[in-house]
Design an enzyme around this catalytic site. Structure first.
Site, PDB file in Angstrom:
ATOM      1  N   ASP A   1     -11.426   2.111   3.473  1.00  0.00           N
ATOM      2  CA  ASP A   1     -11.744   0.681   3.376  1.00  0.00           C
ATOM      3  C   ASP A   1     -13.261   0.472   3.237  1.00  0.00           C
ATOM      4  O   ASP A   1     -13.718  -0.617   2.898  1.00  0.00           O
ATOM      5  CB  ASP A   1     -11.265  -0.054   4.638  1.00  0.00           C
ATOM      6  CG  ASP A   1     -10.031  -0.910   4.390  1.00  0.00           C
ATOM      7  OD1 ASP A   1      -9.763  -1.222   3.216  1.00  0.00           O
ATOM      8  OD2 ASP A   1      -9.356  -1.267   5.368  1.00  0.00           O
TER       9      ASP A   1
ATOM     10  N   GLN B   1      -4.991  -1.867   9.371  1.00  0.00           N
ATOM     11  CA  GLN B   1      -4.801  -3.198   8.798  1.00  0.00           C
ATOM     12  C   GLN B   1      -5.404  -4.267   9.714  1.00  0.00           C
ATOM     13  O   GLN B   1      -5.096  -4.313  10.907  1.00  0.00           O
ATOM     14  CB  GLN B   1      -3.292  -3.441   8.592  1.00  0.00           C
ATOM     15  CG  GLN B   1      -2.966  -4.704   7.834  1.00  0.00           C
ATOM     16  CD  GLN B   1      -3.449  -4.667   6.383  1.00  0.00           C
ATOM     17  OE1 GLN B   1      -3.321  -3.679   5.671  1.00  0.00           O
ATOM     18  NE2 GLN B   1      -4.027  -5.769   5.938  1.00  0.00           N
TER      19      GLN B   1
ATOM     20  N   LYS C   1       0.842  -1.201   0.000  1.00  0.00           N
ATOM     21  CA  LYS C   1       0.000   0.000   0.000  1.00  0.00           C
ATOM     22  C   LYS C   1       0.877   1.251   0.000  1.00  0.00           C
ATOM     23  O   LYS C   1       0.605   2.222  -0.718  1.00  0.00           O
ATOM     24  CB  LYS C   1      -0.954  -0.020   1.205  1.00  0.00           C
ATOM     25  CG  LYS C   1      -2.059  -1.043   1.030  1.00  0.00           C
ATOM     26  CD  LYS C   1      -2.795  -1.393   2.304  1.00  0.00           C
ATOM     27  CE  LYS C   1      -3.745  -2.572   2.040  1.00  0.00           C
ATOM     28  NZ  LYS C   1      -4.373  -3.116   3.238  1.00  0.00           N
TER      29      LYS C   1
END
Ligand code: NDP
Length: 283
Positions: free
Chosen positions: A120, A97, A53
């Site tokens: 997300d 994460q 990322k």
């Protein structure tokens, strides 16, 4: 032989488009879009994802911040870091994460992220917006699949779409997006009575199960589009999807490989969400 939908190539094209729009953003706003990624603990797979990322941010010209916290970080400490990032002017996207250590409640973390920075798209407010069809941000993996279909010229309208898997991250939002694009959608899961029969009806089959070789050639309608979201290791330890690729590609019209299919698209869609969040916050 099916046409391969190459996620790596498609990703490169989309990242170039994002980089161009980022240049424009920087010219207008005097700063780059910013993404903060928080990782708690030492999970090796998570570390690889975070590194990818970070690299992708560099590639498209974003500012990125990786915050590595020790395994023993308390929930309150993590929530407080998120609140700082919520208030930060230079950060447009926040990603924590997953999975998190067991002593931290995932839902509390998700709900603390400012919905405008929730790249997300896990916050209940954004899930609600997705369901009612007025979303700016789209969950990354399903968004990547939609881009693959659209850019390959595969019609969704009126087609029978079967999604195998009903997770909040992949299966459910995937079904919503296909429905939004006017597909006729069936969602299958471990309690589905006759999975083969359901799959055989699919013009577009999306598999997000997490079991190597689970989708076999006898489950595929000739000429179908087969999208393999699964990322698994086979007995030899090699990366593979859910689909028995070598046999299925002889029957399908379109197929995505693993690796090099949906995976790279997911990270690219994260970049797109960060740019959209930045544009939306500063308009
Ligand atoms: P989950 O484990 O959360 O969900 C798996 C789903 O598959 C569940 O809904 C489960 O049904 C269903 N399932 C399991 N066994 C069967 C079966 N025998 N028959 C029918 N359905 C079954 O996984 P995720 O959705 O998070 O991930 C799925 C896969 O996609 C994994 O391999 C993961 O690594 C990969 N992935 C890939 C991404 C990418 O970028 N390419 C991103 C995210 C995930 P039930 O609900 O009934 O238990």
């Amino acid at each position: 032989m099916a046409t391969i939908i190459n996620g790596k190539e498609l990703s490169a094209t989309i990242r170039k488009e994002i980089a161009d729009r980022t240049e424009e953003f920087i010219k207008q706003k005097g700063r780059a879009p910013g993404l903060a990624v928080i990782i708690v603990g030492e999970d090796p797979a998570s570390k690889v994802y975070v590194r990818n990322k970070h690299k992708a941010c560099d590639e498209v010209g974003f500012y990125s911040q990786v915050i590595e916290l020790p395994e023993e970080t308390t929930e309150e400490e993590l929530l407080s870091r998120i609140r700082e990032l919520n208030a930060s002017e230079s950060i447009d996207g926040i990603l924590v994460q997953l999975p998190l250590p067991r002593h931290i409640c995932e839902q509390n973390v998700i709900e603390t992220i400012d919905p405008k920075k929730d790249v997300d798209v896990f916050h209940p407010m954004n899930v609600g917006k997705l369901t009612t069809g007025n979303h700016i941000l789209t969950p990354c993996t399903p968004a990547g699949v939609m881009e693959m279909l659209r850019r390959s010229g595969i019609e969704i309208k009126g087609k029978k779409c079967v999604v195998v898997g009903r997770s909040n991250i992949v299966g459910k939002p995937m079904a919503i997006l296909l429905l939004e694009a006017h597909g006729t959608v069936t969602v299958c899961h471990s309690k589905t009575v006759d999975l083969k029969k359901e799959c055989l009806e699919a013009d577009i089959l999306v598999s997000a199960i997490g079991k190597p070789g689970f989708i076999t050639a006898d489950m595929i309608k000739p000429g179908a589009t087969v999208i393999d979201v699964g990322i698994n290791r086979n007995k030899e330890g090699k990366l593979c999807g859910d689909v028995d690729y070598d046999k299925v590609e002889k029957i399908a019209a379109y197929i995505t490989p693993v690796p090099g299919g949906v995976g790279p698209m997911t990270v690219t869609m994260l970049m797109k969400n960060t740019l959209l969040a930045a544009e939306n916050r500063t308009k």
